[in-house]
Design a protein around this motif. Sequence first.
Motif, PDB file in Angstrom:
ATOM      1  N   ALA A 286       0.884  -1.181   0.022  1.00 22.47           N
ATOM      2  CA  ALA A 286      -0.080   0.121  -0.117  1.00 22.47           C
ATOM      3  C   ALA A 286       0.806   1.232   0.027  1.00 22.47           C
ATOM      4  CB  ALA A 286      -1.037  -0.158   1.415  1.00 22.47           C
ATOM      5  N   ARG A 287       1.762   1.272   0.750  1.00 20.61           N
ATOM      6  CA  ARG A 287       2.623   2.279   0.978  1.00 20.61           C
ATOM      7  C   ARG A 287       3.549   2.811  -0.463  1.00 20.61           C
ATOM      8  NH1 ARG A 287       7.953   2.731   1.243  1.00 20.61           N
ATOM      9  NH2 ARG A 287       8.262   0.800   1.724  1.00 20.61           N
TER      10      ARG A 287
ATOM     11  N   ALA B 234       3.676   6.023  -5.483  1.00 18.18           N
ATOM     12  CA  ALA B 234       3.614   6.104  -6.996  1.00 18.18           C
ATOM     13  C   ALA B 234       2.897   6.929  -7.532  1.00 18.18           C
ATOM     14  CB  ALA B 234       3.611   4.618  -7.669  1.00 18.18           C
ATOM     15  N   ALA B 235       1.395   6.748  -6.667  1.00 18.25           N
ATOM     16  CA  ALA B 235       0.075   7.670  -7.128  1.00 18.25           C
ATOM     17  C   ALA B 235       0.559   9.280  -7.066  1.00 18.25           C
ATOM     18  CB  ALA B 235      -0.901   7.128  -6.383  1.00 18.25           C
TER      19      ALA B 235
ATOM     20  N   PRO C 206       4.285  -0.743 -13.352  1.00 23.26           N
ATOM     21  CA  PRO C 206       5.247  -0.860 -12.159  1.00 23.26           C
ATOM     22  C   PRO C 206       5.086   0.335 -11.207  1.00 23.26           C
ATOM     23  CG  PRO C 206       6.390  -1.415 -14.404  1.00 23.26           C
ATOM     24  CD  PRO C 206       4.841  -1.025 -14.620  1.00 23.26           C
ATOM     25  N   ALA C 207       5.178   0.029  -9.791  1.00 24.69           N
ATOM     26  CA  ALA C 207       4.902   1.130  -8.992  1.00 24.69           C
ATOM     27  C   ALA C 207       6.481   1.236  -8.113  1.00 24.69           C
ATOM     28  CB  ALA C 207       3.883   0.864  -7.923  1.00 24.69           C
ATOM     29  N   GLY C 208       6.895   0.168  -7.963  1.00 26.15           N
ATOM     30  CA  GLY C 208       8.211   0.187  -7.186  1.00 26.15           C
ATOM     31  C   GLY C 208       8.637  -1.235  -6.641  1.00 26.15           C
TER      32      GLY C 208
ATOM     33  N   ALA D 165       7.173   9.502 -14.603  1.00 20.24           N
ATOM     34  CA  ALA D 165       7.397  10.391 -13.335  1.00 20.24           C
ATOM     35  C   ALA D 165       7.860   9.343 -12.307  1.00 20.24           C
ATOM     36  CB  ALA D 165       6.268  11.003 -12.810  1.00 20.24           C
ATOM     37  N   ILE D 166       7.260   8.054 -12.288  1.00 15.19           N
ATOM     38  CA  ILE D 166       7.673   6.814 -11.487  1.00 15.19           C
ATOM     39  C   ILE D 166       9.066   6.504 -11.853  1.00 15.19           C
ATOM     40  CG2 ILE D 166       7.294   4.695 -10.513  1.00 15.19           C
ATOM     41  CD1 ILE D 166       4.120   5.361 -10.965  1.00 15.19           C
TER      42      ILE D 166
END
Length: 470
Positions: free
Chosen positions: A278-279, A284-285, A424-426, A458-459
């Motif tokens: 979640a973090r 990322a958002a 992909p978020a991380g 941006a991510i």
Amino acid sequence: MSDPTLIWKTATEIRNLLAKGEVSPLDLLDALETRVSEVEPKINALPTLCFERARNAAKTLMEKPAEERGTLMGMPVAIKDLEAVKGVRTTFGSPIFADHIPDKSDIVVETLEKNGGVVYAKANTPEFGAGGNTFNEVLGTTLNPWNQKRSVAGSSGGSAAALASGTAWLAQGSDNGGSLRNPASFCSIVGLRPSPGRVARGPSGLPFGNLPVVGPMARNVADVAMMLDAMAGEHPRDPISLASPLRSFSDAVREQRLPKRVAFSRDLGCTPVDPEVARICEEAALRFESLGVTVEEAHPDFHDVQDIYQALRAEGFYMSRRKLLEEHRDKLKPEVVWNIEKALDYSLEDFTRVQLARGAYIQRAVDFFETYDLLLSPATCVAPYPVEQRYVAECDGHAFDNYVEWLTMAYAITLTGFPALSMPAGFTSEGLPVGLQVVAGPRGEADLLSAAGLLETAIGHAGAVPIDPI
């Protein structure tokens, strides 16, 4: 001799090389065949290969003028083993069809080939696409390239693993309970669940069913948009199929249209989520804020998602698989048996109630997107889990009731019919991929892809694949 440097290029770059005549489809197949021989023994993403068929198709395509070779111009494409490819072993991940060789391709395969795609492999899937872990008794288990002790999720796990490990530039997937989005999340690639009808599918015995869809998977947003351009469109055998839009989805990505106001939710109000996942997704958002976009914490009312989805999923399994249960029960995995028989727990009154509840559910979601341009959330509730587990049994202290409930983050969106992708978020502290789910309003693929392309930059994780499996 094959050129190994081609493997590391994006699909968009490869397509541009084809357009300039600097490489041929045969060059690409040579590079892939070499890469497959190096990688496949480690992960088992593409257990069925058809390079001879692919080379014959490529040679036929090359006889045409460049402008007549279609959107993909000879790009190789991997097809999930739930879709029939004429003359190629297609098992559906089931012992019942272990030796099945279809004499006709499914609509999505025909469409991709008509638009310049060259099929060279079938990607692994769980039996009949049932389950969030890619294993079956016919073709074995697909391992995660990021950590071979972890799952690739499912059911488009072979497609995602091939993209992440450099044995595919483009791969087809399908999605009901998140089968495109979950493997994309677990493998750090992009998977798009389009609106029902955006990509013609079948022929199907349930042609008006709108939970399952087929869609594109690739290493980045622009590549997914290019593949969607080659997949989208009407077909007479799919009565809910939609006409191709006047402007391409690739154009939408290039236009870089920012949303004005987006919502983020850690759990969509309906499922537990691992706190680290979640973090990572929230961080990322919030990258949207650096682009001048308002990000607020909100989500539609999804309180009855379990009641609706579990009933409709069971109904679909019963209608499509009940004869297999009658004739081959001993060859079906227990999860498939359970899902078929679960439909018997419901009465006509139950299905009436559920259909009416879904109507209200969709209207609440439509109302939500009158305020927000996009909804962002974790794509899955966990990071890649140990591959020997058949499914995720619990998360953050909550024990799930069945083998699909851990996929709620995805199928809460499936019920709306709105397009959604995982990007992909991380990565977790263990170096495991985490995906961000991005959802647009009704038939909003163009806006979704345009905004996701900006957020992807941006991510900053778009260049993380392909990797050598470790």
